[in-house]
Structures are given as structure tokens and as C-alpha cells.
Scaffold this active site. Structure first.
Site, PDB file in Angstrom:
ATOM      1  N   ALA A  32       0.831  -1.203   0.000  1.00 39.41           N
ATOM      2  CA  ALA A  32       0.000   0.000   0.000  1.00 39.41           C
ATOM      3  C   ALA A  32       0.865   1.253   0.000  1.00 39.41           C
ATOM      4  O   ALA A  32       1.989   1.256   0.510  1.00 39.41           O
ATOM      5  CB  ALA A  32      -0.917   0.001   1.228  1.00 39.41           C
ATOM      6  N   ALA A  91       6.948  -2.098  -4.198  1.00 41.76           N
ATOM      7  CA  ALA A  91       6.961  -1.394  -2.921  1.00 41.76           C
ATOM      8  C   ALA A  91       5.951  -0.239  -2.902  1.00 41.76           C
ATOM      9  O   ALA A  91       5.293   0.067  -3.905  1.00 41.76           O
ATOM     10  CB  ALA A  91       8.365  -0.885  -2.629  1.00 41.76           C
ATOM     11  N   HIS A  92       5.844   0.408  -1.745  1.00 43.74           N
ATOM     12  CA  HIS A  92       4.870   1.483  -1.539  1.00 43.74           C
ATOM     13  C   HIS A  92       5.136   2.669  -2.467  1.00 43.74           C
ATOM     14  O   HIS A  92       6.277   3.018  -2.762  1.00 43.74           O
ATOM     15  CB  HIS A  92       4.900   1.953  -0.077  1.00 43.74           C
ATOM     16  CG  HIS A  92       6.217   2.502   0.358  1.00 43.74           C
ATOM     17  ND1 HIS A  92       7.300   1.700   0.671  1.00 43.74           N
ATOM     18  CD2 HIS A  92       6.641   3.778   0.517  1.00 43.74           C
ATOM     19  CE1 HIS A  92       8.319   2.464   1.014  1.00 43.74           C
ATOM     20  NE2 HIS A  92       7.958   3.727   0.926  1.00 43.74           N
ATOM     21  N   ASN A  93       4.039   3.251  -2.941  1.00 49.56           N
ATOM     22  CA  ASN A  93       4.040   4.469  -3.776  1.00 49.56           C
ATOM     23  C   ASN A  93       4.556   4.252  -5.193  1.00 49.56           C
ATOM     24  O   ASN A  93       4.689   5.219  -5.950  1.00 49.56           O
ATOM     25  CB  ASN A  93       4.846   5.608  -3.133  1.00 49.56           C
ATOM     26  CG  ASN A  93       4.313   6.018  -1.780  1.00 49.56           C
ATOM     27  OD1 ASN A  93       3.144   5.807  -1.480  1.00 49.56           O
ATOM     28  ND2 ASN A  93       5.170   6.592  -0.961  1.00 49.56           N
ATOM     29  N   SER A 127       8.380   4.415  -4.362  1.00 49.58           N
ATOM     30  CA  SER A 127       8.185   5.697  -5.043  1.00 49.58           C
ATOM     31  C   SER A 127       8.816   5.771  -6.423  1.00 49.58           C
ATOM     32  O   SER A 127       8.896   6.858  -7.003  1.00 49.58           O
ATOM     33  CB  SER A 127       8.694   6.858  -4.184  1.00 49.58           C
ATOM     34  OG  SER A 127       7.993   6.906  -2.957  1.00 49.58           O
TER      35      SER A 127
END
Length: 349
Positions: A241, A262-264, A282
Site C-alpha cells: 500500500a 513497494a509502496h508508492n 516511489s
């Protein structure tokens, strides 16, 4: 169910040879084909195997001689890989969902969840509050779907898939066994400079910055995950998330087994990620990026559209559109190959 060569060929937009009324009920490799099978012999190199088999029908190359191959009927497939895609879809009997009731009595479904028409929900499935399941979705045993998550129409979730809270998934989604979507991102911080930051700043002969506090403090993941239409995710892959905004996966993305997003992260439309690939937090991948097996992208980077990252490559800097990169750190493949040749020359007497 058995199907005629005529019907199968029509679904592929292909032509038939010989007896198009022959019934087949299974696909098989040429040497292992039985009388009722459709042997997959898409190139002349399979001719001898066909002759040695019991097959009466096969998928063959243009110009194949049925009599010489001992066949009674055939489908001509000029594009063998596309034919494989169509045939395997047509012959898939979906054993994972065969014979199950629409909603198994052991499923636990919150009263506020909305279940679409024709959805099939297997044993021990758990569906959380305010979740929405699209029409004709198929959910296998031991799947869990979190609070306020939305699963689109015609989704297929195989055994053990875990969907977290606030995940939105489009139509035609496929998740193989063990997929986890919407777990917390790996995001932590320290009160002072971390050991990683101290290491980056270190220089020979210069003392390290003092370690103020090495305790890791969790940054929670509140952003959920957004997944487009026609996305497929392989077994035991994970998508974290986002921290504040959602991690985003574009339309038509295909992800292999044991991949970590991974996140973002943002994946553009039609990306293809092979097994054991990792994309760190990211980073943004443009449309149609292909990542070979065991390749990786470091955090906060941009990989342009139509980039191909070779197997095992490590992307440590931004990459412009349309490049083919290899090696560690990843660089244009022609440069990487040239550097390998130069190293080999150094070892020659």
C-alpha cells in the site's frame, strides 16, 4: 468438454486441413499425444515426433502434409504463440472452481459487503465490511478481502490471496495463489541520522557522524493500492500500500511469481515484470516497460516508456524512454557488452 477442430479454428481465426469435425478434449506435446488429443506441433521440427505419436489431430505449420504426418485433421497456425494463447484459453476447464456452489456456506461475508451477480465464493473466504465484489468474480478458498476494497467484474482470485483494506481493482483481474496486495510498505525512519545515512556520508579518514538514536519508527501505509483492468499477478507476489497516496498499477500489467512492488510505486500500462523482480518505493515505470528476471529498480527513480531491463540488472539511476539496459549498475546494453569485452581483453597475455 470435447471440441471440434472447426470450432477451435474459428475461435482463433485460423484455417483447418482434413477432417474439421474431429473432436479433441486435451492439448498435448507431439510425442505424448493420444488419439483424442490436439498435438501442438507448430513447426516442422516436430514432424518426426508427430509421426511417432497416436495423434489424429494437431496444430501444424503452413504447408504441412497431413498424410505424411499420419494426421486426419489439423489447424494451421501461422502465429504459433497467439494460437497457444487462444487454445489454452479455450481448453481451460477451470478445475479450481469446478462444482463449487455460488457462495460456499463456510464463507464469512460482512453484511455491508456487496456481492455482484454471478460471483462464485469458495470455502473459508472472508470478505470485510463495505467491500464490493464485481459480477462473475471467482474467489477460491481461503481468500481474504479487506474493508472497503473493490474487486472488479470477472476477477479470478486463486487460493490464499490476501487483499488488504482500501484496495481498488479493475475488471478481468487474475491473482494466482498466495498473492498479497495492500500490505504495509517497508517504511521506517530514525530520530537522528540512520546508519545508512551515515554510511553514505562517510569518507576515508573522516569520523562518522555520531549515532543519535538508531531506533526505527514505523511510517504507516494509509494510501491503499489502485489496480487497472486486465492485470495478472503471479503466485506469491506482493504489492504494498502507498503511504498517503495509493500505489498504482496500470491497465494490462502482467506480473510474474515472487515479484515485489513497494509502496508508492507507479507502473504504467502494459508493463511486464518477470520473476523475482523488485521495484523499490516511489519509483515510476512508464508504459510497456519489461523487466527481466531478478532485475531491480532502486527507490525514487523514473524508468521511461518502452524500456527493457535485462535479467539480473540493477537500475540505480533514471532511464530515458526506449533504452535496453543490462548489468549492475544498469547501462545501455551495447555499452555493457563492450565493457565486458574490454575486461576480458585485460586478462589475455
Amino acid at each position: 468438454m470435447p471440441q471440434t477442430l472447426k470450432d477451435l479454428a474459428a475461435s482463433l481465426g485460423a484455417e483447418t486441413l482434413g477432417d474439421a469435425s474431429l473432436l479433441v478434449d486435451r492439448l498435448a506435446e507431439p510425442l505424448e499425444a493420444r488419439a483424442g488429443d490436439l498435438a501442438l506441433a507448430v513447426a516442422p521440427k516436430f514432424a518426426e515426433q508427430l509421426k511417432a505419436s497416436a495423434a489424429r489431430a494437431a496444430v501444424v505449420w503452413a504447408g504441412a502434409d497431413l498424410d505424411a504426418l499420419g494426421l486426419e485433421g489439423a489447424i494451421v497456425a501461422p502465429h504459433s504463440r497467439l494460437a497457444m494463447a487462444g487454445l489454452t484459453q479455450a481448453m481451460d476447464d477451470n478445475l479450481a472452481f469446478l462444482g463449487e456452489p455460488a457462495i460456499h456456506p463456510t464463507a464469512v461475508i460482512d453484511v455491508t459487503a456487496v456481492i455482484g451477480t454471478g460471483a462464485q465464493i469458495g470455502p473459508f473466504v472472508v470478505i470485510g465490511a463495505q467491500a464490493q465484489i464485481g459480477a462473475d468474480a471467482r474467489i477460491a478458498p481461503h481468500v481474504s478481502i479487506g474493508v472497503q476494497s473493490v474487486i472488479g467484474a470477472r476477477a479470478t482470485l486463486h487460493a490464499g490471496v490476501k487483499i488488504g483494506a482500501r484496495v481498488t481493482i479493475g475488471d478481468g483481474f487474475i491473482a494466482q495463489a498466495g498473492v498479497v496486495i495492500g500490505s504495509d510498505g517497508f517504511s521506517f525512519t530514525t530520530r537522528g541520522p540512520s546508519n545508512a545515512e551515515r554510511a553514505v556520508r562517510s569518507r576515508p579518514g573522516v569520523p562518522l557522524d555520531p549515532l543519535v538514536d538508531g531506533t526505527w519508527h514505523r511510517i504507516h501505509s494509509l494510501g491503499g493500492v489502485e489496480i487497472g483492468n486486465d492485470v495478472e499477478i503471479g503466485a506469491n507476489s506482493t504489492i504494498d500500500a502507498g503511504t498517503v497516496r495509493a500505489t498504482r498499477i496500470g491497465n494490462g500489467v502482467k506480473i510474474d511469481n515472487l515479484v515485489h512492488i513497494a509502496h508508492n510505486v507507479i507502473l504504467g500500462d502494459a508493463c511486464l515484470l518477470c520473476a523475482q523482480t523488485g521495484v523499490a518505493g516511489s519509483s515510476v515505470l512508464g508504459a510497456r516497460v519489461i523487466m527481466g528476471g531478478q532485475s531491480g529498480v532502486a527507490d525514487n527513480l523514473t524508468v521511461g516508456r518502452d524500456v527493457v531491463v535485462g535479467g539480473g540488472a540493477g537500475v540505480l539511476a533514471n532511464i530515458a524512454d526506449g533504452l535496453f539496459v543490462s548489468g549492475y549498475p544498469a547501462q545501455p546494453s551495447h555499452e555493457y557488452r563492450a565493457s565486458l569485452k574490454a575486461v576480458r581483453r585485460l586478462t589475455k597475455p
